[in-house]
Design a protein around this motif. Structure first.
Motif, short mmCIF file in Angstrom:
data_model
loop_
_atom_site.label_atom_id
_atom_site.label_comp_id
_atom_site.label_asym_id
_atom_site.label_seq_id
_atom_site.Cartn_x
_atom_site.Cartn_y
_atom_site.Cartn_z
N PRO A 14 60.74 18.46 49.56
CA PRO A 14 61.14 17.27 48.80
C PRO A 14 61.02 17.43 47.28
N SER A 15 59.89 17.97 46.80
CA SER A 15 59.69 18.01 45.34
C SER A 15 60.61 19.05 44.70
N GLY A 16 60.75 20.21 45.34
CA GLY A 16 61.62 21.26 44.79
C GLY A 16 63.08 20.83 44.79
N LEU A 33 63.92 29.07 45.22
CA LEU A 33 63.53 30.17 46.10
C LEU A 33 62.71 29.59 47.23
N GLU A 34 63.20 29.73 48.45
CA GLU A 34 62.55 29.08 49.60
C GLU A 34 62.23 30.17 50.63
N LYS A 35 60.97 30.19 51.06
CA LYS A 35 60.56 31.29 51.95
C LYS A 35 61.15 31.20 53.36
N PRO A 39 67.83 24.77 58.77
CA PRO A 39 66.76 23.80 58.98
C PRO A 39 65.51 24.47 59.54
N ARG A 40 64.35 23.93 59.12
CA ARG A 40 63.08 24.46 59.62
C ARG A 40 62.15 23.29 59.95
N GLU A 41 61.26 23.55 60.91
CA GLU A 41 60.25 22.56 61.28
C GLU A 41 59.34 22.30 60.10
N LYS A 42 58.89 21.08 59.94
CA LYS A 42 57.89 20.81 58.91
C LYS A 42 56.89 19.82 59.48
N THR A 43 55.62 20.14 59.38
CA THR A 43 54.59 19.27 59.94
C THR A 43 54.47 18.01 59.11
N CYS A 44 54.87 16.87 59.69
CA CYS A 44 54.91 15.63 58.92
C CYS A 44 55.04 14.46 59.89
N GLY A 45 54.74 13.26 59.41
CA GLY A 45 54.94 12.06 60.23
C GLY A 45 56.38 11.55 60.14
N ASP A 46 57.15 12.11 59.18
CA ASP A 46 58.57 11.77 59.01
C ASP A 46 58.81 10.35 58.52
N GLY A 47 57.77 9.68 58.00
CA GLY A 47 57.92 8.30 57.53
C GLY A 47 58.28 8.24 56.06
N LEU A 48 59.28 7.42 55.74
CA LEU A 48 59.72 7.25 54.35
C LEU A 48 59.52 5.80 53.97
N PRO A 101 63.28 13.06 60.84
CA PRO A 101 62.53 14.32 61.00
C PRO A 101 62.76 15.24 59.81
N ARG A 102 61.69 15.84 59.34
CA ARG A 102 61.75 16.68 58.15
C ARG A 102 62.70 17.87 58.33
N LYS A 103 62.85 18.30 59.58
CA LYS A 103 63.76 19.41 59.86
C LYS A 103 65.15 19.06 59.31
N GLN A 125 60.30 34.87 49.66
CA GLN A 125 58.93 34.43 49.40
C GLN A 125 58.48 34.82 48.00
N VAL A 126 58.16 33.82 47.22
CA VAL A 126 57.71 34.10 45.85
C VAL A 126 56.26 34.56 45.89
N LYS A 127 56.01 35.67 45.24
CA LYS A 127 54.68 36.27 45.31
C LYS A 127 53.82 35.92 44.13
N GLY A 291 54.88 17.54 43.28
CA GLY A 291 54.60 17.24 44.69
C GLY A 291 53.22 17.71 45.13
N ASP A 292 53.13 18.20 46.35
CA ASP A 292 51.83 18.63 46.89
C ASP A 292 51.20 19.75 46.06
N ALA A 293 52.01 20.58 45.43
CA ALA A 293 51.46 21.66 44.59
C ALA A 293 50.62 21.06 43.47
N GLU A 303 50.95 9.35 52.12
CA GLU A 303 52.39 9.52 51.86
C GLU A 303 52.58 10.51 50.70
N GLY A 304 53.45 11.51 50.94
CA GLY A 304 53.64 12.51 49.89
C GLY A 304 55.09 12.77 49.55
N ILE A 305 56.01 12.36 50.45
CA ILE A 305 57.42 12.68 50.23
C ILE A 305 57.92 11.97 48.97
N ALA A 306 57.61 10.66 48.88
CA ALA A 306 58.08 9.88 47.73
C ALA A 306 57.55 10.47 46.42
C1 LIG Z 1 50.69 15.92 59.66
C2 LIG Z 1 51.25 15.40 58.37
C3 LIG Z 1 51.92 14.19 58.37
C4 LIG Z 1 52.49 13.69 57.18
N1 LIG Z 1 53.22 12.54 57.24
C5 LIG Z 1 53.85 12.08 56.14
C6 LIG Z 1 54.70 10.95 56.23
O1 LIG Z 1 54.93 10.38 57.29
N2 LIG Z 1 55.29 10.51 55.09
C7 LIG Z 1 55.09 11.14 53.88
O2 LIG Z 1 55.64 10.67 52.87
N3 LIG Z 1 54.30 12.23 53.79
C8 LIG Z 1 53.69 12.73 54.89
N4 LIG Z 1 52.94 13.88 54.81
C9 LIG Z 1 52.85 14.58 53.51
C10 LIG Z 1 54.16 15.33 53.21
O3 LIG Z 1 54.48 16.17 54.29
C11 LIG Z 1 54.06 16.15 51.91
O4 LIG Z 1 53.49 15.35 50.92
C12 LIG Z 1 55.43 16.65 51.46
O5 LIG Z 1 55.92 17.58 52.36
C13 LIG Z 1 55.32 17.28 50.06
O6 LIG Z 1 56.54 17.85 49.67
P1 LIG Z 1 56.57 19.15 48.74
O7 LIG Z 1 57.99 19.44 48.45
O8 LIG Z 1 55.65 18.97 47.59
O9 LIG Z 1 55.94 20.31 49.63
P2 LIG Z 1 56.48 20.89 51.04
O10 LIG Z 1 57.18 19.85 51.80
O11 LIG Z 1 55.29 21.54 51.67
O12 LIG Z 1 57.52 21.98 50.62
C14 LIG Z 1 57.14 23.22 50.12
C15 LIG Z 1 58.26 24.22 50.42
O13 LIG Z 1 57.96 25.44 49.73
C16 LIG Z 1 58.14 26.54 50.59
N5 LIG Z 1 57.23 27.57 50.10
C17 LIG Z 1 55.87 27.56 50.14
N6 LIG Z 1 55.37 28.66 49.56
C18 LIG Z 1 56.43 29.38 49.10
C19 LIG Z 1 56.56 30.60 48.41
N7 LIG Z 1 55.50 31.32 48.04
N8 LIG Z 1 57.81 31.06 48.12
C20 LIG Z 1 58.92 30.34 48.48
N9 LIG Z 1 58.84 29.16 49.16
C21 LIG Z 1 57.62 28.69 49.45
C22 LIG Z 1 57.83 26.00 51.97
O14 LIG Z 1 58.48 26.75 52.98
C23 LIG Z 1 58.36 24.56 51.89
O15 LIG Z 1 59.71 24.47 52.30
C24 LIG Z 1 52.35 14.41 55.96
C25 LIG Z 1 51.65 15.62 55.96
C26 LIG Z 1 51.11 16.11 57.14
C27 LIG Z 1 50.39 17.43 57.12
#
Ligand SMILES: Cc1cc2nc3c(=O)[nH]c(=O)nc-3n(C[C@H](O)[C@H](O)[C@H](O)COP(=O)(O)OP(=O)(O)OC[C@H]3O[C@@H](n4cnc5c(N)ncnc54)[C@H](O)[C@@H]3O)c2cc1C
Length: 410
Positions: A14-16, A33-35, A39-48, A101-103, A125-127, A291-293, A303-306
């Motif tokens: 989401p943030s990138g 640059l995405e590793k 579509p890929r699985e992403k561990t999340c609750g999928d709530g917006l 779903p995040r996928k 994969q960025v090193k 974002g999460d970084a 909540e982290g997507i927003a």
């Molecule tokens: C179980 C669970 C449930 C959640 N439920 C919710 C919810 O319902 N609603 C909500 O708003 N938030 C939820 N969150 C939080 C939410 O998933 C994150 O806040 C959100 O994904 C953050 O987005 P992001 O883009 O910062 O990071 P990410 O979504 O983690 O994206 C990072 C991306 O960078 C890629 N990447 C990582 N390292 C590298 C590298 N070295 N080189 C290249 N690519 C790389 C990854 O493959 C990934 O695609 C949940 C989290 C968890 C763990």
């Protein structure tokens, strides 16, 4: 091979993708640059929540959103009661949330950034960051077994909680800050269209009430996303087995929901939640974190997507200005805006989650709250951070007052 772009973005979540969308829309050359491959699985609750809906609409995805599963608010279960809490009617935010779903979600949003002009390299994969004279000048990435360099005027770390790359920028999560842990699974269930984010406020390990909640979110495709999230603000959180907690949670759900170990259709997957502005400062010479970084998950509700979308958009605006001005060496203005926009609320959030780390207090708050729909309605506005600058109702006044209070030194 070496590539040159205005902005290199590490991670296509989401943030990138938001940063990429806004930068590409302003005409800059952007490489994501995405590793993984999407579509890929992403561990999340999928709530917006309404906050996420707002940025998705702003990125031009309004028509697409109309086809996603809508929820009108939170249905809270605790202390033997159930309360239905609709999202408030506000000017600044819509009154509904979505489930996707995040996928699918992440692919749609990254494709949208590509359509705006960003280039995306998957399976890359960025090193590490490249530093020259103390400035970040690009990144090194592994792709098809080769190490490649990308030179850029700015680097955005949007790698989520992976941390490998962000550490090469000299940034790490502040260990004293709260963190979340959560696990989720999909189940086939007649609750697929329930129309609510279902939240269970009583998560227990033995007799103790833990700071966290269990959820069941309707996906609308025959399944629900159900899981449990926990905060690290109580002693002994490291000894908790999330998978046991998930099994306990699932076993207490109403039978008619059919969320059980016969209807389960995915593995339980767990992840960490970096919250409360725990990676600081989110800028440095030639780079920013989003974002999460940047540890930007809302500590009050996980909540982290927003916040990924919002900080991606904010970083893009500051980088755009810097590029327009002939590139300033540091984006301290981004950190200043982050402090101003999120500082008071996140400070309040950190205090709140510390407080509910005490089991007796958590239990009392829940039982008090559940006896008043008004109190819980306010809690929803507060925990989802739905402050509206122009609204004057008692909930909004309460939210503003609490943020001011959190500013006071103990
Ligand atoms: C179980 C669970 C449930 C959640 N439920 C919710 C919810 O319902 N609603 C909500 O708003 N938030 C939820 N969150 C939080 C939410 O998933 C994150 O806040 C959100 O994904 C953050 O987005 P992001 O883009 O910062 O990071 P990410 O979504 O983690 O994206 C990072 C991306 O960078 C890629 N990447 C990582 N390292 C590298 C590298 N070295 N080189 C290249 N690519 C790389 C990854 O493959 C990934 O695609 C949940 C989290 C968890 C763990």
């Amino acid at each position: 091979m070496s590539t040159e772009v205005d902005v290199a973005i590490v991670g296509g979540g989401p943030s990138g993708s938001a940063a990429a969308h806004y930068l590409a829309s302003r005409g800059h050359s952007v490489l994501v640059l995405e590793k993984k491959t999407f579509p890929r699985e992403k561990t999340c609750g999928d709530g917006l929540t309404p906050r996420a809906v707002k940025v998705l609409e702003e990125m031009g995805l309004g028509e697409e959103l109309a086809t996603w599963e809508r929820v009108r608010g939170l249905r809270v279960h605790a202390a033997g009661k159930t309360l239905e809490l609709a999202f408030p009617e506000l000017e600044q935010w819509c009154n509904y949330g979505l489930v996707k779903p995040r996928k699918d979600l992440d692919k749609i949003v990254l494709d949208n950034a590509e359509a705006a002009g960003a280039k995306v390299l998957y399976a890359t994969q960025v090193k590490e960051a490249i530093f020259e004279d103390g400035m970040c000048r690009g990144i090194r990435a592994r792709r098809d077994g080769q190490l490649e360099e990308v030179r850029s005027k700015w680097v955005v770390s949007a790698e989520g909680s992976a941390t490998t790359f962000t550490r090469t920028l000299g940034r790490e999560r502040r260990a004293s800050y709260p963190m979340g842990l959560a696990v989720r699974q999909y189940f086939r269930s007649p609750m697929e269209h329930s129309g609510w984010f279902e939240a269970y406020l009583e998560v227990r390990s033995g007799p103790d009430s833990l700071p966290g909640y269990g959820w069941v979110f309707p996906v609308g495709d025959g399944t629900v996303n159900a899981g449990v999230g926990l905060l690290s603000t109580f002693g002994g959180w490291r000894d908790i087995n999330l998978h046991d907690l998930q099994r306990n949670f699932i076993s207490q759900l109403p039978e008619e929901w059919e969320v059980n170990f016969e209807t389960v259709c995915s593995k339980a997957r767990a992840g960490r939640l970096f919250m409360g502005q725990s990676v600081w400062p989110p800028h440095g010479p030639g780079f920013v974190l989003v974002g999460d970084a940047a540890g930007m998950i809302n500590p009050c509700n996980g909540e982290g997507i927003a916040y990924g979308y919002e900080t991606g958009r904010m970083a893009a605006r500051h980088i755009d200005e810097a590029l327009g001005n002939g590139s300033s060496p540091s984006l301290s203005s981004y950190t200043e805006e982050m402090t101003e926009t999120y500082g008071p609320y996140y400070r309040l959030g950190r205090k709140f989650v510390k407080l509910i780390g005490h089991p007796e207090l958590m239990e009392r708050l829940v039982s008090m709250g559940m006896s008043s729909k008004r109190v819980m309605g306010f809690a929803l506005t507060l925990l989802a951070n739905l402050e509206d600058e122009n609204a004057r109702g008692s909930q909004q006044r309460g939210l503003k007052a609490l943020k001011k209070l959190a500013e006071l030194k103990p």
